[in-house]
Design a protein around this motif. Structure first.
Motif, mmCIF file in Angstrom:
data_model
loop_
_atom_site.group_PDB
_atom_site.id
_atom_site.type_symbol
_atom_site.label_atom_id
_atom_site.label_comp_id
_atom_site.label_asym_id
_atom_site.label_seq_id
_atom_site.Cartn_x
_atom_site.Cartn_y
_atom_site.Cartn_z
ATOM 1 N N TYR A 172 0.867 -1.178 0.000
ATOM 2 C CA TYR A 172 0.000 0.000 0.000
ATOM 3 C C TYR A 172 0.901 1.224 0.000
ATOM 4 C CZ TYR A 172 -4.787 -1.639 0.407
ATOM 5 O OH TYR A 172 -6.016 -2.178 0.142
ATOM 6 N N ARG A 176 -2.241 2.480 7.663
ATOM 7 C CA ARG A 176 -3.704 2.320 7.812
ATOM 8 C C ARG A 176 -4.300 1.641 6.589
ATOM 9 N NH1 ARG A 176 -3.533 7.554 9.481
ATOM 10 N NH2 ARG A 176 -4.553 8.268 7.574
ATOM 11 N N GLY A 177 -3.871 2.054 5.405
ATOM 12 C CA GLY A 177 -4.347 1.419 4.190
ATOM 13 C C GLY A 177 -3.979 -0.050 4.144
ATOM 14 N N ASP A 228 -3.407 -2.016 6.711
ATOM 15 C CA ASP A 228 -4.252 -2.718 7.680
ATOM 16 C C ASP A 228 -5.626 -3.014 7.093
ATOM 17 O OD1 ASP A 228 -2.209 -2.633 9.551
ATOM 18 O OD2 ASP A 228 -3.054 -0.924 10.653
ATOM 19 N N ALA A 229 -6.212 -2.043 6.419
ATOM 20 C CA ALA A 229 -7.533 -2.233 5.816
ATOM 21 C C ALA A 229 -7.483 -3.297 4.724
ATOM 22 C CB ALA A 229 -8.058 -0.912 5.252
ATOM 23 N N GLY A 230 -6.455 -3.273 3.892
ATOM 24 C CA GLY A 230 -6.315 -4.272 2.835
ATOM 25 C C GLY A 230 -6.137 -5.673 3.391
ATOM 26 N N CYS A 231 -5.379 -5.787 4.469
ATOM 27 C CA CYS A 231 -5.183 -7.097 5.099
ATOM 28 C C CYS A 231 -6.497 -7.633 5.663
ATOM 29 C CB CYS A 231 -4.127 -6.997 6.196
ATOM 30 S SG CYS A 231 -2.438 -6.757 5.585
ATOM 31 N N GLU A 232 -7.302 -6.748 6.221
ATOM 32 C CA GLU A 232 -8.593 -7.173 6.784
ATOM 33 C C GLU A 232 -9.547 -7.696 5.713
ATOM 34 O OE1 GLU A 232 -10.380 -4.225 9.313
ATOM 35 O OE2 GLU A 232 -8.517 -3.953 10.429
ATOM 36 N N LEU A 233 -9.387 -7.255 4.473
ATOM 37 C CA LEU A 233 -10.253 -7.717 3.384
ATOM 38 C C LEU A 233 -9.938 -9.147 2.942
ATOM 39 C CD1 LEU A 233 -10.222 -4.583 1.055
ATOM 40 C CD2 LEU A 233 -12.134 -5.402 2.453
#
Length: 159
Positions: free
Chosen positions: A97, A113-114, A116-121
């Protein structure tokens, strides 16, 4: 197994494009036609952070990259040009990211932060995370650029 070289660079020049080219030269990635991809790291790839990318093939070849780029014009009030790439890897595929701006701490935080969000997806296992930030003072004497690139393997002929 593919090696992905992650390198940063900075540059100053009289135009935005020339400053960008100078930043690419600082990372030794200025002689390729860059082909940007979004963010996925192949499962069999290894990440190697380098000060300057090694020779990745002939000048004019295409090179696949994830790229962070920040260019500041001399008339902007910004004190720095900053970009970052954050990545997460594990036993399977990984993610990159990128974020750019003028505040080094905010840019690094945004990249993380980006990520982290991508990993959560994804339902992948991520065991390792890292970030590379490139920042340069905008001196007002010309355009200023910072880049961070993740270069996938060697370059290939365009045609």
């Amino acid at each position: 197994m593919t090696t992905i070289h992650v390198a940063g660079g900075i540059g100053r020049a009289p135009t935005a494009m020339a400053a960008y080219d100078a930043a690419l030269a600082d990372a030794n990635l200025h002689n390729y036609n860059l082909v940007a991809v979004s963010s996925v790291i192949p499962a069999d790839a290894t990440i190697e952070v380098v000060d300057r990318a090694p020779d990745l093939g002939a000048a004019g070849n295409q090179l696949t990259v994830v790229e962070g780029r920040s260019v500041v014009a001399p008339d902007e009030a910004a004190e720095t040009a900053t970009t970052a790439i954050a990545w997460a890897t594990g036993p399977g595929p990984g993610l990159f990211y990128e974020a750019s701006g003028t505040d080094p701490d905010a840019v690094e935080a945004a990249a993380r932060r980006g990520l982290d969000a991508g990993c959560e997806l994804r339902e992948w296992e991520f065991t390792d995370r890292d970030t590379l930030v490139s920042t340069v003072d905008a001196d007002g004497g010309g355009h200023t650029a910072a880049v961070v690139l993740a270069a996938y393997g060697d370059s290939e002929p365009i045609c």
